[in-house]
Enzyme design. Sequence first.
Site, PDB file in Angstrom:
ATOM      1  N   LYS A   1     -17.232   0.203  -6.788  1.00 42.49           N
ATOM      2  CA  LYS A   1     -16.414   1.142  -7.561  1.00 42.49           C
ATOM      3  C   LYS A   1     -16.927   1.269  -9.001  1.00 42.49           C
ATOM      4  O   LYS A   1     -16.535   2.151  -9.743  1.00 42.49           O
ATOM      5  CB  LYS A   1     -14.951   0.704  -7.558  1.00 42.49           C
ATOM      6  CG  LYS A   1     -14.299   0.774  -6.180  1.00 42.49           C
ATOM      7  CD  LYS A   1     -12.854   0.282  -6.218  1.00 42.49           C
ATOM      8  CE  LYS A   1     -12.244   0.113  -4.837  1.00 42.49           C
ATOM      9  NZ  LYS A   1     -11.730   1.369  -4.260  1.00 42.49           N
TER      10      LYS A   1
ATOM     11  N   THR B   1      -7.649   7.670  -3.501  1.00 45.06           N
ATOM     12  CA  THR B   1      -6.404   8.427  -3.567  1.00 45.06           C
ATOM     13  C   THR B   1      -5.876   8.464  -5.005  1.00 45.06           C
ATOM     14  O   THR B   1      -5.129   9.377  -5.353  1.00 45.06           O
ATOM     15  CB  THR B   1      -5.331   7.840  -2.628  1.00 45.06           C
ATOM     16  OG1 THR B   1      -5.380   6.412  -2.713  1.00 45.06           O
ATOM     17  CG2 THR B   1      -5.557   8.265  -1.193  1.00 45.06           C
TER      18      THR B   1
ATOM     19  N   LYS C   1      -3.951  11.482  -7.353  1.00 44.25           N
ATOM     20  CA  LYS C   1      -2.737  11.271  -8.153  1.00 44.25           C
ATOM     21  C   LYS C   1      -2.987  11.651  -9.613  1.00 44.25           C
ATOM     22  O   LYS C   1      -2.149  12.271 -10.268  1.00 44.25           O
ATOM     23  CB  LYS C   1      -2.292   9.805  -8.065  1.00 44.25           C
ATOM     24  CG  LYS C   1      -1.811   9.410  -6.675  1.00 44.25           C
ATOM     25  CD  LYS C   1      -1.751   7.892  -6.472  1.00 44.25           C
ATOM     26  CE  LYS C   1      -1.678   7.581  -4.976  1.00 44.25           C
ATOM     27  NZ  LYS C   1      -1.979   6.171  -4.670  1.00 44.25           N
TER      28      LYS C   1
ATOM     29  N   LYS D   1      -7.932   0.844  -9.973  1.00 47.93           N
ATOM     30  CA  LYS D   1      -8.258   0.634  -8.547  1.00 47.93           C
ATOM     31  C   LYS D   1      -8.661  -0.820  -8.396  1.00 47.93           C
ATOM     32  O   LYS D   1      -8.858  -1.510  -9.394  1.00 47.93           O
ATOM     33  CB  LYS D   1      -9.397   1.552  -8.112  1.00 47.93           C
ATOM     34  CG  LYS D   1     -10.590   1.579  -9.082  1.00 47.93           C
ATOM     35  CD  LYS D   1     -11.610   2.634  -8.721  1.00 47.93           C
ATOM     36  CE  LYS D   1     -11.278   4.010  -9.226  1.00 47.93           C
ATOM     37  NZ  LYS D   1     -10.757   4.907  -8.205  1.00 47.93           N
ATOM     38  N   ARG D   2      -8.786  -1.290  -7.158  1.00 52.03           N
ATOM     39  CA  ARG D   2      -9.235  -2.661  -6.969  1.00 52.03           C
ATOM     40  C   ARG D   2     -10.586  -2.871  -7.637  1.00 52.03           C
ATOM     41  O   ARG D   2     -11.390  -1.957  -7.751  1.00 52.03           O
ATOM     42  CB  ARG D   2      -9.331  -2.974  -5.479  1.00 52.03           C
ATOM     43  CG  ARG D   2      -7.984  -3.203  -4.831  1.00 52.03           C
ATOM     44  CD  ARG D   2      -7.264  -4.408  -5.430  1.00 52.03           C
ATOM     45  NE  ARG D   2      -7.883  -5.639  -5.027  1.00 52.03           N
ATOM     46  CZ  ARG D   2      -7.383  -6.462  -4.090  1.00 52.03           C
ATOM     47  NH1 ARG D   2      -6.237  -6.184  -3.511  1.00 52.03           N
ATOM     48  NH2 ARG D   2      -8.025  -7.572  -3.771  1.00 52.03           N
TER      49      ARG D   2
ATOM     50  N   HIS E   1     -11.573   3.466   7.499  1.00 52.29           N
ATOM     51  CA  HIS E   1     -11.365   3.612   6.054  1.00 52.29           C
ATOM     52  C   HIS E   1     -12.535   3.120   5.226  1.00 52.29           C
ATOM     53  O   HIS E   1     -12.398   3.006   4.006  1.00 52.29           O
ATOM     54  CB  HIS E   1     -10.123   2.847   5.610  1.00 52.29           C
ATOM     55  CG  HIS E   1      -8.847   3.425   6.128  1.00 52.29           C
ATOM     56  ND1 HIS E   1      -8.087   4.314   5.410  1.00 52.29           N
ATOM     57  CD2 HIS E   1      -8.205   3.251   7.313  1.00 52.29           C
ATOM     58  CE1 HIS E   1      -7.026   4.647   6.116  1.00 52.29           C
ATOM     59  NE2 HIS E   1      -7.079   4.021   7.282  1.00 52.29           N
TER      60      HIS E   1
HETATM   61  C1  26Q Z   1     -10.248  -7.284   6.615  1.00 55.59           C
HETATM   62  C2  26Q Z   1     -10.471  -8.499   7.243  1.00 55.59           C
HETATM   63  C3  26Q Z   1     -10.010  -9.677   6.693  1.00 55.59           C
HETATM   64  C4  26Q Z   1      -9.295  -9.616   5.508  1.00 55.59           C
HETATM   65  C5  26Q Z   1      -9.066  -8.407   4.880  1.00 55.59           C
HETATM   66  C6  26Q Z   1      -9.552  -7.218   5.434  1.00 55.59           C
HETATM   67  C7  26Q Z   1      -9.303  -5.931   4.769  1.00 55.59           C
HETATM   68  C8  26Q Z   1      -8.120  -5.705   4.084  1.00 55.59           C
HETATM   69  C9  26Q Z   1      -7.893  -4.509   3.449  1.00 55.59           C
HETATM   70  C10 26Q Z   1     -10.218  -4.910   4.828  1.00 55.59           C
HETATM   71  C11 26Q Z   1      -9.979  -3.695   4.193  1.00 55.59           C
HETATM   72  C12 26Q Z   1      -8.810  -3.488   3.497  1.00 55.59           C
HETATM   73  C13 26Q Z   1      -8.510  -2.262   2.776  1.00 55.59           C
HETATM   74  C14 26Q Z   1      -9.303  -1.234   2.681  1.00 55.59           C
HETATM   75  C15 26Q Z   1      -8.955  -0.058   1.885  1.00 55.59           C
HETATM   76  O1  26Q Z   1      -7.972  -0.050   1.151  1.00 55.59           O
HETATM   77  N1  26Q Z   1      -9.746   1.005   1.962  1.00 55.59           N
HETATM   78  C16 26Q Z   1      -9.476   2.195   1.192  1.00 55.59           C
HETATM   79  O2  26Q Z   1      -8.690   3.047   1.995  1.00 55.59           O
HETATM   80  C17 26Q Z   1      -8.251   4.168   1.244  1.00 55.59           C
HETATM   81  C18 26Q Z   1      -7.322   4.964   2.125  1.00 55.59           C
HETATM   82  O3  26Q Z   1      -8.037   5.593   3.127  1.00 55.59           O
HETATM   83  C19 26Q Z   1      -9.437   4.997   0.768  1.00 55.59           C
HETATM   84  O4  26Q Z   1      -8.953   6.021  -0.066  1.00 55.59           O
HETATM   85  C20 26Q Z   1     -10.415   4.128  -0.012  1.00 55.59           C
HETATM   86  O5  26Q Z   1     -11.566   4.862  -0.323  1.00 55.59           O
HETATM   87  C21 26Q Z   1     -10.769   2.899   0.797  1.00 55.59           C
HETATM   88  O6  26Q Z   1     -11.565   2.025   0.027  1.00 55.59           O
END
Ligand code: 26Q
Length: 812
Positions: free
Chosen positions: A538, A640, A644, A532-533, A346
């Site tokens: 971003k 995403t 939407k 978004k976050r 991702h």
């Molecule tokens: C990893 C290690 C330790 C702590 C946290 C994490 C961690 C947590 C959440 C790493 C990544 C995430 C989330 C990533 C994420 O939301 N990515 C998004 O995924 C979406 C669905 O595929 C995409 O549309 C976005 O582009 C992408 O940023």
Amino acid sequence: MDKTEFKRCFSRRLAEKFAMEVSDASPNELYQTLGSLMTSTYSQNWQQTWKDYREAGQKQAYYFSIEFLPGKMLKSNLLNMGWLEMVSEGLTELGISLDDLAEVEPDMALGNGGLGRLASCFMDSIASTGLPGNGNGIRYEYGLFKQRFVDNYQVELPDEWLQKGNLWEVRKESKAVDVRIGGDVYLSEDGFGNLTPNYQGGMLLRAVPYDTGMVGYQNDIVNTMRLWSVEISPEEEDRYRSIGDRRAVEDLTSVLYPDDSSEAGRKLRLSQEYFFVSAGVQSILRYYKQLNKPMDEINQYIAIHINDTHPAMCVAEFMRLLIDQEKMGWERAWNLTQEVMSYTNHTIMAEALEKWSIDMMKSVCPRIYQIIEEIDRRFVEEMTGVHDFDLIQRTRVIQCGQVHMAHLAIIGSHSTNGVAKLHSDLLKSVVLHDFYLLYPARFNNKTNGIAMRRWTQLANPALSNVLDDTIGDSWRKNPSDLRLLLNFEEDDQVLEALADAKWENKKRLATYIEDHCGIKVNSNAIFDVQIKRLHAYKRQLLNLLHIIKLYLDLKENPDLPIEPRVFIFGAKAAPSYHYAKSIIKVINETASLINQDDSINNKLKVVFLANYNVSLAERIIPAADVSEQISLASKEASGTSNMKLMLNGAVTIATLDGANVEIRDAVGDDNIAIFGLTESEVYQYYENRSYSSTDIFKNDAVVYKVVKTLVDGTIPNIISEGQEIFDSLIKYNDEFFVLRDFGDYCLAQESINQAYQDKRRWRQISLRNIANAGRFSSDKTVQRYADDIWQIEPAFAHEDDRGVTQHDTYLF
Ligand code: 26Q
């Protein structure tokens, strides 16, 4: 059930549960009553679905994700049960508003953002397309923190979502498994050459599953999302007497890590990962053994999906169980593992690629580390002589004292996919290029999708009604039928009806804004939305700089012919992400400055809505005119919210990043505002090391004027934050090319401004966006996963007692 019967059942259930009448009950009591009526109704189908899968010997998929982000479930379940209208009307007749009642439910926020929400859209779509697929994750006691603003700073509060209980979940004590964390392991030989692991010390934890029914859309299918919670196992009670010792255990499933892309490297996080992986894989194997099929055929019955690298230890845990428990030889076990596992990437942000130190991994799951070592050893052995030394060193799982989780996931599975075309191409050409050389056939693309039901039918009833009246209601089951709307792009009545629906949604959001922020906004203004976050890549900062430019322009010339605009932000920053928090502070201070300045004739308003979550998204998205998708090209894997917003008729202003590229292809260049560097231009800058933000700052008078406001006192109360952001742009050479894209972005914004002035043209563009959004239905996405990766098939319709076919899953 019809309405009269529903009302009778509802009143009876309220009396049974609370010994009350409707007039005495609180919204929460009413909500509990309705919920319990629903769960007791669909639980029959839940049981039946499970039996059907089992009896038909159907292959099932298990989606392992450390995050799920369903939001509220009441209305979604009502819709999928086919009850929404009946219940809404029935309750009204009892003097109850369904909307008020729905507000009682806390958001289930066991995810950070895109990745977790995608998992939940997939759960909805998997059930709705009748596919045998289940979720596997963690039941966090506390979901993602709640965000408040104090002095325009982000403040985090705990999300105690379970305080009043969770009526959708069922605790299944009988399905608990034990998970070992920590301790030591040594191997002994049994005299026949078999190695057996012997464990010493560590903690034997009980993993208790809480199952939630995933109700399919009017097809009688109910799948399962299984979330694991830690408990002290009864046999170990004696070992955990003190509060401190008990706390150490309970911590494991206590909180969701709030960092949405940077790797924190904490031991507790690794323990969480192993905990839900081990519990999930163990329970799958236990189920499989009940089927009495040979272990050798498990790949024909089970598919395990690794959602990002967080569950990558599935590979080693599956190997462990096959080898240690089932006494299978390495090679057979390895072949099966690869066939069962598949992996989605991702992100391409380097800091998000998970790595764990050997020491930490040994201390959390020593046996898993041994197995990973063996996977690594065999990989090197197998590749030596076939591929060059450097390539092998770059792709092996263990490097420089660290375990590379993505490498483990790729080597141990048969499929690696990205989440949008551009992203999947970048995986092959850049990020995972070495692996692409080794295993070209494993790489594929699965563009993300969204659950249309939640994002139109539930979130936007006004639009849904217009669609029904215009093109009939087949789009509700088959989102591709939204294309029928294209027949009406010259129909002024339809254009007006769509505009009226948008207006209604904007009024509703305007009321929310006034109630929650005390800001009055003009519903005729352009509602320009970035939700978004908060992350540097971003580029909320790019949006902000454009707002500052408009403000300065208006200060110079209050009669400037621009359409009134309301800029709306929703974003949480990771608590430890200092820079992101500074951006929030500066946006908020800019908002205060602009919103209070009467000299600009209300032409600009800036609203930062606190605590952005799924429920807030459901309010904002239907009311949006403009969708901001402005990440630096190559950085956003897919996005995403872009889908939407498009579905709800917003016009996209975007870089050619992630799924924006596919949105452009779907609507055509005339119906989207594209700007900025392309991904290849960005990579050229990297190669030539030729980017200089200072050059732009010095030579571009507009950039100079705007960026200077960060440090010259124009915006109050941002002394340190303004300096920090200024430095990121000028001193540290603007990592995400904000200044490089600024000019082009302003031009694109101006084209939006122009387009909006021509009402008819704007409405047509909006219509074309809605009409072309069907391709982003997650029903289609999961169908592609099912066909290409999991090799699972929809359930057969079964016949009920009267021989009437009860569910009719729909296919594309
Ligand atoms: C990893 C290690 C330790 C702590 C946290 C994490 C961690 C947590 C959440 C790493 C990544 C995430 C989330 C990533 C994420 O939301 N990515 C998004 O995924 C979406 C669905 O595929 C995409 O549309 C976005 O582009 C992408 O940023």
